[in-house]
Scaffold this motif. Structure first.
Motif, mmCIF file in Angstrom:
data_model
loop_
_atom_site.group_PDB
_atom_site.id
_atom_site.type_symbol
_atom_site.label_atom_id
_atom_site.label_comp_id
_atom_site.label_asym_id
_atom_site.label_seq_id
_atom_site.Cartn_x
_atom_site.Cartn_y
_atom_site.Cartn_z
ATOM 1 N N LEU A 28 46.321 0.132 15.378
ATOM 2 C CA LEU A 28 46.558 0.311 16.814
ATOM 3 C C LEU A 28 45.448 1.173 17.438
ATOM 4 O O LEU A 28 44.973 0.910 18.549
ATOM 5 C CB LEU A 28 47.909 1.006 16.995
ATOM 6 N N THR A 29 45.030 2.191 16.704
ATOM 7 C CA THR A 29 43.964 3.084 17.169
ATOM 8 C C THR A 29 42.682 2.292 17.408
ATOM 9 O O THR A 29 42.020 2.443 18.437
ATOM 10 C CB THR A 29 43.720 4.197 16.118
ATOM 11 N N ARG A 30 42.362 1.408 16.462
ATOM 12 C CA ARG A 30 41.142 0.598 16.610
ATOM 13 C C ARG A 30 41.262 -0.351 17.797
ATOM 14 O O ARG A 30 40.304 -0.550 18.549
ATOM 15 C CB ARG A 30 40.884 -0.207 15.336
ATOM 16 N N ALA A 31 42.455 -0.945 17.962
ATOM 17 C CA ALA A 31 42.647 -1.906 19.058
ATOM 18 C C ALA A 31 42.443 -1.215 20.408
ATOM 19 O O ALA A 31 41.740 -1.722 21.282
ATOM 20 C CB ALA A 31 44.043 -2.522 18.976
ATOM 21 N N PHE A 32 43.045 -0.036 20.581
ATOM 22 C CA PHE A 32 42.876 0.691 21.847
ATOM 23 C C PHE A 32 41.445 1.215 21.989
ATOM 24 O O PHE A 32 40.900 1.241 23.092
ATOM 25 C CB PHE A 32 43.899 1.833 21.964
ATOM 26 N N ALA A 33 40.842 1.638 20.879
ATOM 27 C CA ALA A 33 39.460 2.143 20.936
ATOM 28 C C ALA A 33 38.524 1.049 21.454
ATOM 29 O O ALA A 33 37.660 1.291 22.308
ATOM 30 C CB ALA A 33 39.022 2.619 19.555
ATOM 31 N N GLN A 34 38.722 -0.159 20.936
ATOM 32 C CA GLN A 34 37.905 -1.312 21.333
ATOM 33 C C GLN A 34 38.052 -1.596 22.836
ATOM 34 O O GLN A 34 37.075 -1.785 23.554
ATOM 35 C CB GLN A 34 38.390 -2.525 20.522
ATOM 36 N N GLU A 35 39.298 -1.614 23.306
ATOM 37 C CA GLU A 35 39.586 -1.906 24.715
ATOM 38 C C GLU A 35 39.020 -0.848 25.657
ATOM 39 O O GLU A 35 38.559 -1.141 26.754
ATOM 40 C CB GLU A 35 41.109 -1.946 24.945
ATOM 41 N N LEU A 36 39.133 0.414 25.223
ATOM 42 C CA LEU A 36 38.862 1.522 26.149
ATOM 43 C C LEU A 36 37.443 2.085 26.057
ATOM 44 O O LEU A 36 37.025 2.840 26.942
ATOM 45 C CB LEU A 36 39.895 2.638 25.933
ATOM 46 N N ALA A 37 36.698 1.708 25.010
ATOM 47 C CA ALA A 37 35.343 2.254 24.832
ATOM 48 C C ALA A 37 34.455 2.061 26.059
ATOM 49 O O ALA A 37 33.750 2.988 26.473
ATOM 50 C CB ALA A 37 34.690 1.653 23.587
ATOM 51 N N PRO A 38 34.489 0.884 26.713
ATOM 52 C CA PRO A 38 33.605 0.714 27.886
ATOM 53 C C PRO A 38 34.032 1.546 29.085
ATOM 54 O O PRO A 38 33.315 1.599 30.078
ATOM 55 C CB PRO A 38 33.731 -0.784 28.220
ATOM 56 N N HIS A 39 35.202 2.164 29.005
ATOM 57 C CA HIS A 39 35.734 2.907 30.150
ATOM 58 C C HIS A 39 35.676 4.426 29.956
ATOM 59 O O HIS A 39 36.381 5.168 30.650
ATOM 60 C CB HIS A 39 37.187 2.477 30.417
ATOM 61 N N GLY A 40 34.899 4.881 28.999
ATOM 62 C CA GLY A 40 34.728 6.320 28.814
ATOM 63 C C GLY A 40 35.891 6.991 28.103
ATOM 64 O O GLY A 40 36.035 8.213 28.133
ATOM 65 N N VAL A 41 36.728 6.169 27.453
ATOM 66 C CA VAL A 41 37.901 6.728 26.773
ATOM 67 C C VAL A 41 37.750 6.517 25.269
ATOM 68 O O VAL A 41 37.524 5.386 24.824
ATOM 69 C CB VAL A 41 39.204 6.036 27.262
ATOM 70 N N THR A 42 37.857 7.587 24.484
ATOM 71 C CA THR A 42 37.816 7.435 23.029
ATOM 72 C C THR A 42 39.232 7.500 22.466
ATOM 73 O O THR A 42 40.103 8.179 23.015
ATOM 74 C CB THR A 42 36.951 8.517 22.348
ATOM 75 N N VAL A 43 39.436 6.759 21.386
ATOM 76 C CA VAL A 43 40.748 6.723 20.723
ATOM 77 C C VAL A 43 40.507 6.876 19.228
ATOM 78 O O VAL A 43 39.817 6.047 18.615
ATOM 79 C CB VAL A 43 41.486 5.394 20.997
ATOM 80 N N ASN A 44 41.031 7.935 18.643
ATOM 81 C CA ASN A 44 40.818 8.199 17.219
ATOM 82 C C ASN A 44 42.123 8.581 16.542
ATOM 83 O O ASN A 44 43.091 8.955 17.204
ATOM 84 C CB ASN A 44 39.799 9.331 17.052
#
Ligand SMILES: NC(=O)c1ccc[n+]([C@@H]2O[C@H](COP(=O)([O-])OP(=O)(O)OC[C@H]3O[C@@H](n4cnc5c(N)ncnc54)[C@H](O)[C@@H]3O)[C@@H](O)[C@H]2O)c1
Length: 255
Positions: free
Chosen positions: A172-188
């Motif tokens: 789930l972390t990777r899925a959100f990280a992928q979606e949000l990376a272009p928007h300045g949001v990191t997910v780890n």
């Protein structure tokens, strides 16, 4: 990019921590507050979260507490929106709330399976999605999910439903990280093991001894060490880190 002391500063930021009434969640809330963040602490046991918030306010920090059951998406959204309204925006979201049963896989009932997944995985999904939408709009944000070594290797200390929920949380972390990376949001994600907490304290002495013997650094982790990792991932210094799982296990699993 920030430089110098600003690299690790959270001054003026706002953070939201689930399951913050005790254990690692409380330590993470305290760590974020001491680093200068305004913290919103939520827990299904609202009174426990309130006690942590009172302690922080008494020490001069900005902290509020609210009761929240992360299984309930509508309640989660209302609670998050109330925090946003109060502090003007959330910069750091920590999905920490979890249930940690050690039931043998032969004895796990359908009801217990569903509840563990509903808290640990579905609750974190709600947290990522609610905070993710908010942060995407703002073009900035940090999400940290509390996974576990149990999702990375077999464990006798925790149940198969817990392990499955934590392995799922890494995906789930990777899925959100992928979606949000272009928007300045990191997910780890953080994957701790054997950190001193009420769950660990509740184990039998024998089980605790066996667990400690398998940790190369020769001791259990401290809740403050998990909070320190959250501080790093939430800080400007970690802007290029996303979709990662940071192991905090005293060397018990090296990969
Ligand atoms: N302590 C460790 O060694 C360890 C190791 C690996 C992973 N973790 C992870 O770190 C996180 C914190 O662990 P801990 O040891 O502090 O656990 P804990 O059981 O001591 O605390 C969990 C908190 O979550 C709250 N909670 C439970 N259900 C909830 C719900 N439905 N809604 C909102 N809050 C709820 C509880 O009231 C409690 O305050 C968990 O995600 C856990 O899986 C901990």
């Amino acid at each position: 990019m920030a430089t110098g002391p600003d690299l690790f500063s959270l001054a003026g930021r706002a953070a939201f921590v689930t399951g913050a009434g005790q254990g690692l969640g409380a330590a993470i809330g305290r760590g974020l507050a001491k680093a200068g963040a305004k913290v919103t602490l939520v827990d299904v046991d609202g009174a426990k979260a309130e006690t942590v918030a009172v302690g922080l306010r008494d020490a001069g920090h900005e902290a509020i507490a609210m009761p929240l059951d992360v299984r309930d998406e509508a309640a989660f959204k209302l609670c998050f929106d109330a925090a946003v309204e109060r502090v003007g925006g959330i910069d750091v979201m920590v999905n920490n709330a979890a249930r940690t049963p050690s039931t043998s896989l032969w004895d796990i009932t359908a009801e217990e399976w569903d509840d563990v997944l509903a808290i640990n995985l579905r609750g974190s999904f709600f947290g990522c999605r609610i905070a993710g939408r908010h942060m995407r709009e703002r073009g900035a944000g940090r999400i940290v999910n509390l996974a576990s070594i149990a999702g990375q290797q077999a464990s006798a200390a925790t149940g198969a439903h817990y392990a499955a929920s934590k392995a799922g949380l890494v995906a789930l972390t990777r899925a959100f990280a992928q979606e949000l990376a272009p928007h300045g949001v990191t997910v780890n994600a953080l994957a701790p093991a054997a950190v001193r907490s009420p769950v660990l304290d509740a184990m039998e002495a024998d089980q605790r001894r066996r667990l400690a013997a398998g940790i190369p650094v020769g001791r259990f982790g401290e809740p403050e060490e998990v909070a320190a990792a959250v501080l790093y991932l939430a800080s400007p210094a970690a802007a290029f880190v996303t979709g990662a799982t940071l192991d905090l296990n005293g060397g018990r699993l090296m990969r």
